[in-house]
Design a protein around this motif. Sequence first.
Motif, PDB file in Angstrom:
ATOM      1  N   LEU A  17       0.825  -1.212   0.000  1.00  0.00           N
ATOM      2  CA  LEU A  17       0.000   0.000   0.000  1.00  0.00           C
ATOM      3  C   LEU A  17       0.858   1.261   0.000  1.00  0.00           C
ATOM      4  O   LEU A  17       0.421   2.317  -0.468  1.00  0.00           O
ATOM      5  N   CYS A  18       2.091   1.166   0.545  1.00  0.00           N
ATOM      6  CA  CYS A  18       3.014   2.315   0.539  1.00  0.00           C
ATOM      7  C   CYS A  18       3.930   2.293  -0.682  1.00  0.00           C
ATOM      8  O   CYS A  18       4.830   3.142  -0.796  1.00  0.00           O
ATOM      9  N   GLU A  19       3.722   1.294  -1.570  1.00  0.00           N
ATOM     10  CA  GLU A  19       4.517   1.149  -2.795  1.00  0.00           C
ATOM     11  C   GLU A  19       6.005   1.026  -2.494  1.00  0.00           C
ATOM     12  O   GLU A  19       6.852   1.647  -3.151  1.00  0.00           O
ATOM     13  N   LEU A  20       6.304   0.203  -1.480  1.00  0.00           N
ATOM     14  CA  LEU A  20       7.698  -0.068  -1.135  1.00  0.00           C
ATOM     15  C   LEU A  20       8.018  -1.518  -1.489  1.00  0.00           C
ATOM     16  O   LEU A  20       7.190  -2.407  -1.283  1.00  0.00           O
ATOM     17  N   PRO A  21       9.200  -1.801  -2.049  1.00  0.00           N
ATOM     18  CA  PRO A  21       9.572  -3.200  -2.339  1.00  0.00           C
ATOM     19  C   PRO A  21       9.592  -4.027  -1.054  1.00  0.00           C
ATOM     20  O   PRO A  21      10.047  -3.555  -0.001  1.00  0.00           O
ATOM     21  N   THR A  22       9.096  -5.232  -1.123  1.00  0.00           N
ATOM     22  CA  THR A  22       9.063  -6.071   0.075  1.00  0.00           C
ATOM     23  C   THR A  22      10.451  -6.541   0.482  1.00  0.00           C
ATOM     24  O   THR A  22      10.701  -6.815   1.658  1.00  0.00           O
ATOM     25  N   VAL A  23      11.340  -6.674  -0.488  1.00  0.00           N
ATOM     26  CA  VAL A  23      12.721  -7.050  -0.176  1.00  0.00           C
ATOM     27  C   VAL A  23      13.593  -5.824  -0.421  1.00  0.00           C
ATOM     28  O   VAL A  23      14.059  -5.585  -1.535  1.00  0.00           O
ATOM     29  N   SER A  24      13.774  -5.031   0.639  1.00  0.00           N
ATOM     30  CA  SER A  24      14.540  -3.793   0.484  1.00  0.00           C
ATOM     31  C   SER A  24      14.974  -3.295   1.849  1.00  0.00           C
ATOM     32  O   SER A  24      14.403  -3.653   2.892  1.00  0.00           O
ATOM     33  N   ALA A  25      15.990  -2.450   1.816  1.00  0.00           N
ATOM     34  CA  ALA A  25      16.433  -1.826   3.061  1.00  0.00           C
ATOM     35  C   ALA A  25      15.358  -0.892   3.607  1.00  0.00           C
ATOM     36  O   ALA A  25      15.214  -0.730   4.823  1.00  0.00           O
ATOM     37  N   ALA A  26      14.573  -0.276   2.705  1.00  0.00           N
ATOM     38  CA  ALA A  26      13.528   0.647   3.139  1.00  0.00           C
ATOM     39  C   ALA A  26      12.496  -0.054   4.010  1.00  0.00           C
ATOM     40  O   ALA A  26      11.983   0.514   4.976  1.00  0.00           O
ATOM     41  N   ALA A  27      12.185  -1.311   3.666  1.00  0.00           N
ATOM     42  CA  ALA A  27      11.202  -2.057   4.450  1.00  0.00           C
ATOM     43  C   ALA A  27      11.667  -2.215   5.893  1.00  0.00           C
ATOM     44  O   ALA A  27      10.902  -1.995   6.842  1.00  0.00           O
ATOM     45  N   LEU A  28      12.937  -2.594   6.082  1.00  0.00           N
ATOM     46  CA  LEU A  28      13.458  -2.755   7.436  1.00  0.00           C
ATOM     47  C   LEU A  28      13.657  -1.412   8.127  1.00  0.00           C
ATOM     48  O   LEU A  28      13.501  -1.291   9.341  1.00  0.00           O
ATOM     49  N   THR A  29      13.996  -0.386   7.341  1.00  0.00           N
ATOM     50  CA  THR A  29      14.182   0.937   7.928  1.00  0.00           C
ATOM     51  C   THR A  29      12.904   1.435   8.589  1.00  0.00           C
ATOM     52  O   THR A  29      12.942   2.045   9.668  1.00  0.00           O
ATOM     53  N   HIS A  30      11.768   1.159   7.970  1.00  0.00           N
ATOM     54  CA  HIS A  30      10.500   1.678   8.485  1.00  0.00           C
ATOM     55  C   HIS A  30       9.771   0.711   9.416  1.00  0.00           C
ATOM     56  O   HIS A  30       8.965   1.155  10.244  1.00  0.00           O
ATOM     57  N   LEU A  31      10.034  -0.593   9.299  1.00  0.00           N
ATOM     58  CA  LEU A  31       9.280  -1.556  10.101  1.00  0.00           C
ATOM     59  C   LEU A  31      10.159  -2.531  10.884  1.00  0.00           C
ATOM     60  O   LEU A  31       9.632  -3.369  11.622  1.00  0.00           O
ATOM     61  N   GLY A  32      11.467  -2.446  10.732  1.00  0.00           N
ATOM     62  CA  GLY A  32      12.361  -3.330  11.471  1.00  0.00           C
ATOM     63  C   GLY A  32      12.366  -3.013  12.965  1.00  0.00           C
ATOM     64  O   GLY A  32      11.820  -1.998  13.427  1.00  0.00           O
ATOM     65  N   SER A  33      13.017  -3.868  13.752  1.00  0.00           N
ATOM     66  CA  SER A  33      13.022  -3.701  15.211  1.00  0.00           C
ATOM     67  C   SER A  33      13.696  -2.407  15.654  1.00  0.00           C
ATOM     68  O   SER A  33      13.408  -1.890  16.732  1.00  0.00           O
ATOM     69  N   SER A  34      14.593  -1.871  14.833  1.00  0.00           N
ATOM     70  CA  SER A  34      15.263  -0.617  15.193  1.00  0.00           C
ATOM     71  C   SER A  34      14.640   0.599  14.524  1.00  0.00           C
ATOM     72  O   SER A  34      15.186   1.699  14.601  1.00  0.00           O
ATOM     73  N   SER A  35      13.498   0.409  13.869  1.00  0.00           N
ATOM     74  CA  SER A  35      12.838   1.539  13.209  1.00  0.00           C
ATOM     75  C   SER A  35      12.308   2.524  14.248  1.00  0.00           C
ATOM     76  O   SER A  35      12.064   2.180  15.407  1.00  0.00           O
ATOM     77  N   ARG A  36      12.108   3.754  13.820  1.00  0.00           N
ATOM     78  CA  ARG A  36      11.637   4.796  14.733  1.00  0.00           C
ATOM     79  C   ARG A  36      10.241   4.484  15.263  1.00  0.00           C
ATOM     80  O   ARG A  36       9.940   4.708  16.439  1.00  0.00           O
ATOM     81  N   LEU A  37       9.395   3.951  14.394  1.00  0.00           N
ATOM     82  CA  LEU A  37       8.032   3.639  14.823  1.00  0.00           C
ATOM     83  C   LEU A  37       8.027   2.622  15.964  1.00  0.00           C
ATOM     84  O   LEU A  37       7.276   2.774  16.940  1.00  0.00           O
ATOM     85  N   ARG A  38       8.845   1.614  15.852  1.00  0.00           N
ATOM     86  CA  ARG A  38       8.847   0.564  16.873  1.00  0.00           C
ATOM     87  C   ARG A  38       9.671   0.959  18.092  1.00  0.00           C
ATOM     88  O   ARG A  38       9.308   0.632  19.228  1.00  0.00           O
ATOM     89  N   GLN A  39      10.766   1.656  17.896  1.00  0.00           N
ATOM     90  CA  GLN A  39      11.581   2.084  19.030  1.00  0.00           C
ATOM     91  C   GLN A  39      10.828   3.056  19.941  1.00  0.00           C
ATOM     92  O   GLN A  39      11.001   3.049  21.154  1.00  0.00           O
TER      93      GLN A  39
END
Length: 642
Positions: A106-128
């Motif tokens: 829905l955000c038009e981001l590749p599922t296999v990408s650094a951007a995916a982990l940047t925004h939703l990974g454990s160290s992302s701002r949203l989760r931290q």
Amino acid sequence: MRERLRTLVGRLHWAADRRRHLPAETWARLQAVLMVLDADHAPTDEDPVTDPLLGLGEVFGLDEVDLDLLMIGAAIDLDANIATAFGLLRGLPAPGRPSIGLALELCELPTVSAAALTHLGSSSRLRQQGLLAVSSSEPWLARELLIPERVLGHLVGLDEPDLPLRPLIVSSILLTLPGVETLAGAIRHGAAFSWVHAPLGAAGLSFAAAAFAALDLGCLAIQIPPGLGGGDLLDVLRSAVREAALLGRGLVVVGAERLADPANRGGFPILEGAAVPVVAVGTQTWDTDWLRRSPISLEAPPLTAADREVVWRLVGGDQSGAAGLSGLRLTPEDIADTAQHAGLRARAGSEPVTAELVRRSARQLGGAKGTAAARPARSTSFADLILPEHIMAPLARFVAWAKQRDRLIESSSLLDVGGSGTGLAALFTGSPGTGKTLAAHIVADELGLDLFPVDLPAIVDKYIGETEKHLEKVFHRAESMNVVLFFDEADALFGRRSEVKDAHDRYANQEIAYLLQRMEHFDGITILATNLRGNIDQAFSRRMSAIVHFPDPDEPTRKRLWESHLARAGKLDPHDPIEVTQLAEAAEMAGGDIRNIVLAAAYDAAADGTGVGMRHLKAATVGEFLKLGRRVPAHGFGAGGR
């Protein structure tokens, strides 16, 4: 936020077009749901201009992708039809949460990408920052986005703290204090995390709150309770950091010295990484081992007597009760609690708020919190201590010094020289039963404090270096409490001090040296009691504010002791009159022994069903002599003695 929901509905249409291969029934249901969403989220003239997500983005440093992901996570709790659409797009038989794969699509981001982990990974701002959570049991793309209830509440305009956090929130009292501008300046220039050392009686919370107020920034303050630790403590800190950011305030954490425990050290990175400025207030100075980068560290000023009176007026207390605060090292928040408690007690008893009432309230609310000595059934005073006048005078003088200590610190620089603390120490010497422990209780009661007894024989360890560790724990604990520290039976150390003949003598003397050094840097009231006056050398005497020797009572003093204890013994036997003069002359005993005799006589009289008579006292005196291993005089204790 309505505009973002409309945008999300548009993206749902786009995602649906990519799923035309769905079974006809599923496709029809999806189109029907999208039609309803189009109708529900059609533009209106009443759409609000403000968007709470924009505020979150500014405070937490979120970009547009972060805000979109946050909207996707919250959408199912804002519109049930969106949850149905998510479920259909994922091929689920029921409404569902968005998966990471669907959210990235829905955000038009590749599922296999650094951007995916940047925004939703454990160290992302949203989760931290605790704004978004992710389920953990499924493969990465199948994991679901979860939005905390507190964040959802903020988005819909309901700002109520999480339940575990509510009882920890404390109110601050703003005061004009020296050094506030330094802390405010540090925060203004980017200090994200600061440490304020607030020893006993220092206005740490008021100091931090005043710095935020100087920046026109409110603050959220929490108090870490003693029993909280480990994972529960870290969860509370995460909740507090998020709460302060949601409210757009700075965060003050009182009791932060508890983070020094190795099990709680994970709290420091949480505070350091907060989205808002954080000031931690602790009773310990900053230790560079706690964090890789040391924060700015400042000293909170102690409250002066004038400051306490100002706080007393601010909280609505009667000025007559402010005198009860003399000698009490209370924080502004303690004073507010004491004023409220004293006011309730005064109204309940239909009495005015007096200095004595204030001291009793302060002692009940503060003190050792369960570690103090058991208090007597009633408050003690100098009237309970039967000693010669030349012994009473230095005791009263020591209490007067303790009451005026803070005023002297304010008006003089004498205590600024030498690097020592501002505490007071007294040494009580004398035989057992001469009143040393009672005198310690009286000093504490006169100051409105609890007595915190330390049994030195229990902490003196045969292993080299262990005694010093035990002593350090005692002082460290006492430094966080408003108490009189009482070392009973100090003979355990003094009796070991001797000429150095071997390694054990040397280390025994080192234990004394450590106690002396630690007492010098202790800012509270310390009393030591010993039976061995002859073992006290000049190095120790020099560090004592007062040395009071409790002599064995002479005959006139013994007579007063007998009379005092008998006056509280209850009913006396008129047919067996008590010869107090005879007892005082014949039984050379300390006050504690006389009390034991009167108590034993009272028990015997109660068993006989009579009042206390001379026969009971004679028998009890013989028993006390035998208990102490002393020879009973041949003539007993007067005519008819046994």
